[in-house]
Design a protein around this motif. Structure first.
Motif, PDB file in Angstrom:
ATOM      1  N   MET A 195      41.652  44.417  26.991  1.00 45.08           N
ATOM      2  CA  MET A 195      42.449  45.052  28.038  1.00 45.08           C
ATOM      3  C   MET A 195      41.531  45.585  29.143  1.00 45.08           C
ATOM      4  N   LEU A 196      40.486  46.272  28.732  1.00 48.09           N
ATOM      5  CA  LEU A 196      39.556  46.817  29.731  1.00 48.09           C
ATOM      6  C   LEU A 196      38.943  45.684  30.562  1.00 48.09           C
ATOM      7  N   PHE A 215      41.389  44.228  33.060  1.00 44.39           N
ATOM      8  CA  PHE A 215      41.701  45.140  34.166  1.00 44.39           C
ATOM      9  C   PHE A 215      40.705  44.992  35.314  1.00 44.39           C
ATOM     10  N   ARG A 216      39.521  44.470  35.015  1.00 42.25           N
ATOM     11  CA  ARG A 216      38.502  44.368  36.074  1.00 42.25           C
ATOM     12  C   ARG A 216      38.809  43.211  37.006  1.00 42.25           C
ATOM     13  N   ASN A 217      38.694  43.472  38.310  1.00 40.82           N
ATOM     14  CA  ASN A 217      38.967  42.428  39.290  1.00 40.82           C
ATOM     15  C   ASN A 217      38.002  41.261  39.171  1.00 40.82           C
ATOM     16  N   GLY A 274      42.948  41.122  37.880  1.00 39.04           N
ATOM     17  CA  GLY A 274      42.833  42.563  37.671  1.00 39.04           C
ATOM     18  C   GLY A 274      44.111  43.196  37.167  1.00 39.04           C
ATOM     19  N   ASN A 275      44.374  44.420  37.606  1.00 41.37           N
ATOM     20  CA  ASN A 275      45.526  45.129  37.029  1.00 41.37           C
ATOM     21  C   ASN A 275      46.869  44.564  37.484  1.00 41.37           C
ATOM     22  N   ASN A 276      46.891  43.806  38.568  1.00 39.75           N
ATOM     23  CA  ASN A 276      48.154  43.184  38.971  1.00 39.75           C
ATOM     24  C   ASN A 276      48.502  41.991  38.090  1.00 39.75           C
ATOM     25  N   GLY A 277      47.492  41.413  37.471  1.00 39.02           N
ATOM     26  CA  GLY A 277      47.739  40.251  36.635  1.00 39.02           C
ATOM     27  C   GLY A 277      48.147  39.043  37.462  1.00 39.02           C
ATOM     28  N   ASN A 295      50.213  40.746  32.831  1.00 34.65           N
ATOM     29  CA  ASN A 295      49.144  41.621  33.308  1.00 34.65           C
ATOM     30  C   ASN A 295      48.433  42.268  32.121  1.00 34.65           C
ATOM     31  N   PRO A 296      47.312  42.944  32.362  1.00 28.59           N
ATOM     32  CA  PRO A 296      46.495  43.438  31.240  1.00 28.59           C
ATOM     33  C   PRO A 296      47.229  44.434  30.346  1.00 28.59           C
ATOM     34  N   GLY A 297      48.335  44.969  30.837  1.00 24.91           N
ATOM     35  CA  GLY A 297      49.112  45.888  30.008  1.00 24.91           C
ATOM     36  C   GLY A 297      49.548  45.243  28.696  1.00 24.91           C
TER      37      GLY A 297
END
Ligand code: ATP
Ligand code: MG
Lengths: 374, 249
Positions: A171-172, A175-177, A183-186, A281-283
């Motif tokens: 997940m971490l 999250f990184r672009n 990134g966090n937008n997936g 997304n990373p969630g």
């Protein structure tokens, strides 16, 4: 159960129901006119399709937890990786229709000043390649992870914790672009799948049908495994691991096979999930997701496969209702549900049903509960 | 490789140290093909630890352990050692509770142990016949389809012995088979083991002296991790140091 075939009565009913739903629900959406009692709304089809993907995921979790005693708190990782592989295909299908109009690079790459496609995005414009990666990526990760974990004989709580750490680390990373996965937008804003508009009713229906078929097929595969002698060895490993070793079985190999198959099934579930919800997304790697999956299985009835699927449906239907009616209460309800099931229904809904029906037939003695995970 | 020894099992100068505590201390022991041996000794003498070393569960700190003169047991894992033909019955009966009696035996019957091979496994007539024969021998024919968890303590002990036989081992290690059994069951168990020992080597650990007398075989006395005495039960019972160890505390 002494039946030799892989399908018992319960399994047969399950398969028939799943496939019937797979055909009838899309038809009821497309053919029945709105307002008719048989109409299924456009909102409901992808929602139910999502449940089917969760059900397949739960079956995968049950294969390793219910039959092999490996309590995975990281199956969300395999699910999300399958989802990302599909998401990458869908991104490349957008082509020049993105906001920036770049024919090759997805929007987020243009935005982040990528000059060319990273190497690991190559090939994802082909559906067949993406579909292969849906199996290969989660499968390889699971194989590598299991190779080290099972050979070093990590079991019980320790194993659960490192599976949780695995999904947390991913997940971490996602999250990184600069990972190159948005990134966090997936990945989102999908347009087409195999040339069909992703929002079209017929596409939604086809995806729903595909999810039902995948659930039925995944169930059959797991059922074939657990009813074979291999499956008997798995249960032996679950209940008395070292005894199984002293009979001459290489326990690590048995676990590794089930673990890898399970991860691949989770990947397929993720791949079918993404086009129906329209985003990955990373969630999806969040540790809490993986814990929720285990609760579905516990609620439905561990070690039954059908129960796992049922648990996924029931709990997620509950979640949908709660998040509409009482959003703050959902986590408390989930926690309470888990406690109630652990204390009063150790064999889940399936077990409760079995107890009730046998009590109606004859006043039977108590049925021994399966051993809890080590 | 040239066999170092003609013995089936050869333990030489084995030591096992747990956090400075010597559970086995330069233990040496040999077992011949189709020999039966009884091992006795007070609690904590190292009897179970010795079986752990032979079956690959515990690695010795020092010493040599050979099977059939060529296999170095200190380098193999439990599954390899089991496949070589060493079977083990645990001190507390360990069977697969959620499986039927039949399936417990099926899992033990000598066959391909690889994962993939067992996916494609089909029930074969000769396997079935073998299980029938075993059920007869351990007197569990009527319990065939019952879950192992429903068996009595004595029946579980016998099921586990049946599982040992199913593996067709060359060497059986049996840890306290009579524990928790009635007198009749104990006598029957002694007879079963004597019968098995006609064709296979059997090492039995037991506290029950009547049982050891029934076995009527050579006895090895362990104490504080080494061999204290060896001989017939009458000989070792007359040994002063043995008397001291058993009565002197
Ligand atoms: N894993 C371990 N770690 C530390 N000490 C151990 C371990 N296993 C055994 N021991 C110790 O080694 C000694 C020998 O134990 P072992 O179980 O071999 O005795 P035993 O002869 O089988 O006794 P019993 O008749 O009670 O079964 C005991 O003092 C025991 O506490
Ligand atoms: Mg002992």
């Amino acid at each position: 159960m002494r039946s030799l075939g892989i399908l018992d009565r319960r399994g047969l009913i399950f398969i028939v129901l799943v496939l019937a739903a797979g055909v009838l629900i899309p038809l009821a959406n497309l053919l029945a006119p709105a307002g008719s009692p048989f109409h299924v709304s456009d909102y409901l089809v992808p929602l139910l399709g999502k449940y089917l993907c969760y059900a397949l995921l739960a079956v995968a979790v049950d294969l390793v937890w219910g039959y092999c005693g490996v309590l995975s708190l990281g199956h969300g990782a395999f699910f999300a990786l399958g989802g990302y592989a599909m998401g990458m295909y869908l991104m490349r299908q957008i082509g020049p229709r993105g906001v920036y109009g770049n024919p090759v690079l997805p929007d987020f790459m243009v935005f982040l000043n990528y000059k060319e496609l990273p190497w690991f995005w190559l090939g994802f414009d082909h559906f067949a390649f993406a579909a292969l990666m849906v199996l290969v990526v989660p499968g390889l990760l699971a194989f590598a992870f299991g190779w080290f974990a099972f050979r070093s004989r990590v079991t019980g709580v320790y194993l659960s914790i490192i599976t949780q750490a695995m999904t947390f680390a991913l997940m971490l990373a996602f999250f990184r672009n600069d990972m190159g996965f948005g990134g966090n937008n997936g990945l989102t804003d999908f347009k087409d799948i195999l040339g069909f508009s992703i929002t079209a009713g017929t596409t939604r229906g086809a995806l729903f049908f595909a999810s039902a078929v995948a659930l039925a097929a995944g169930y059959l595969l797991c059922r074939a495994l657990v009813t074979s002698k291999y499956g008997k060895v798995l249960v032996a490993v679950r209940d008395a691991e070292s005894r199984t070793r002293f009979l001459g079985y290489k326990v690590a190999n048995y676990k590794l096979l089930a673990w890898t198959v399970s991860a691949m099934l989770a990947g397929v579930a993720g791949a079918l999930y993404v086009p129906q919800v329209g985003i990955i997304n990373p969630g999806e790697f969040a540790p809490a997701n993986s814990i929720e999956m285990v609760i579905w299985v516990a609620v439905g009835g561990r070690g039954t496969l059908v129960g796992a699927a049922l648990g996924a449906l029931v709990v997620n239907a509950g979640k949908t209702w709660f998040t509409g009616a009482l959003p703050e209460a959902w986590l408390f309800a989930l926690g309470a549900l888990f406690v109630v099931v652990t204390l009063f229904m150790p064999r889940g809904i399936i077990g409760l049903w079995g107890d009730l029906t046998s009590r109606l037939r004859k006043p039977a003695g108590p049925v021994p509960a399966p051993k809890p995970a080590e | 490789m040239e066999p170092v020894t003609q013995s089936l099992l050869y333990l030489d100068d084995i030591s096992v140290v747990f956090d400075g505590f010597r559970a086995l201390n330069k233990l040496s022991l040999t077992i011949e093909e189709a020999e039966m041996r009884a091992i006795i000794g007070p609690n904590g003498a190292g009897k179970t630890t010795m079986m752990d070393v032979i079956t690959g569960k515990t690695r010795p700190t020092a010493g040599e352990a050979l099977f059939a003169g060529i296999y170095d047991l200190t380098t193999l894992d439990e599954a390899d050692i089991a496949q070589l033909g060493i079977g083990r019955k645990f001190q507390t009966p360990t069977v697969f509770d959620m499986h039927t009696v039949e399936d417990n035996l099926l899992l033990a019957v000598k066959a391909d142990r690889r994962a993939f091979a067992n996916i494609y496994w089909r029930r074969r007539a000769h396997e079935r016949a073998r299980i029938d024969e075993l059920l007869e021998r351990i007197r569990l024919k009527d319990q065939r389809f019952r879950k192992a968890s429903e068996l009595s303590h004595g029946q579980k002990q016998w099921l586990e012995i049946g599982m040992l036989l199913a593996q067709e081992p060359r060497l059986l290690l049996v840890d306290e088979p009579a524990a928790g059994m009635t007198d009749q069951e104990t006598a029957d168990t002694a007879e079963l083991l004597r019968d098995i020992a006609k064709t296979r080597a059997v090492v039995v650990v037991e506290h029950d002296m009547q049982f050891v007398r029934d076995l009527d075989v050579k006895v090895t006395v362990l104490h504080e991790g080494s061999v204290l005495a060896e001989g017939s039960l009458d000989q070792v019972s007359a040994n002063e140091r043995v008397i001291e160890v058993y009565l002197g505390r």
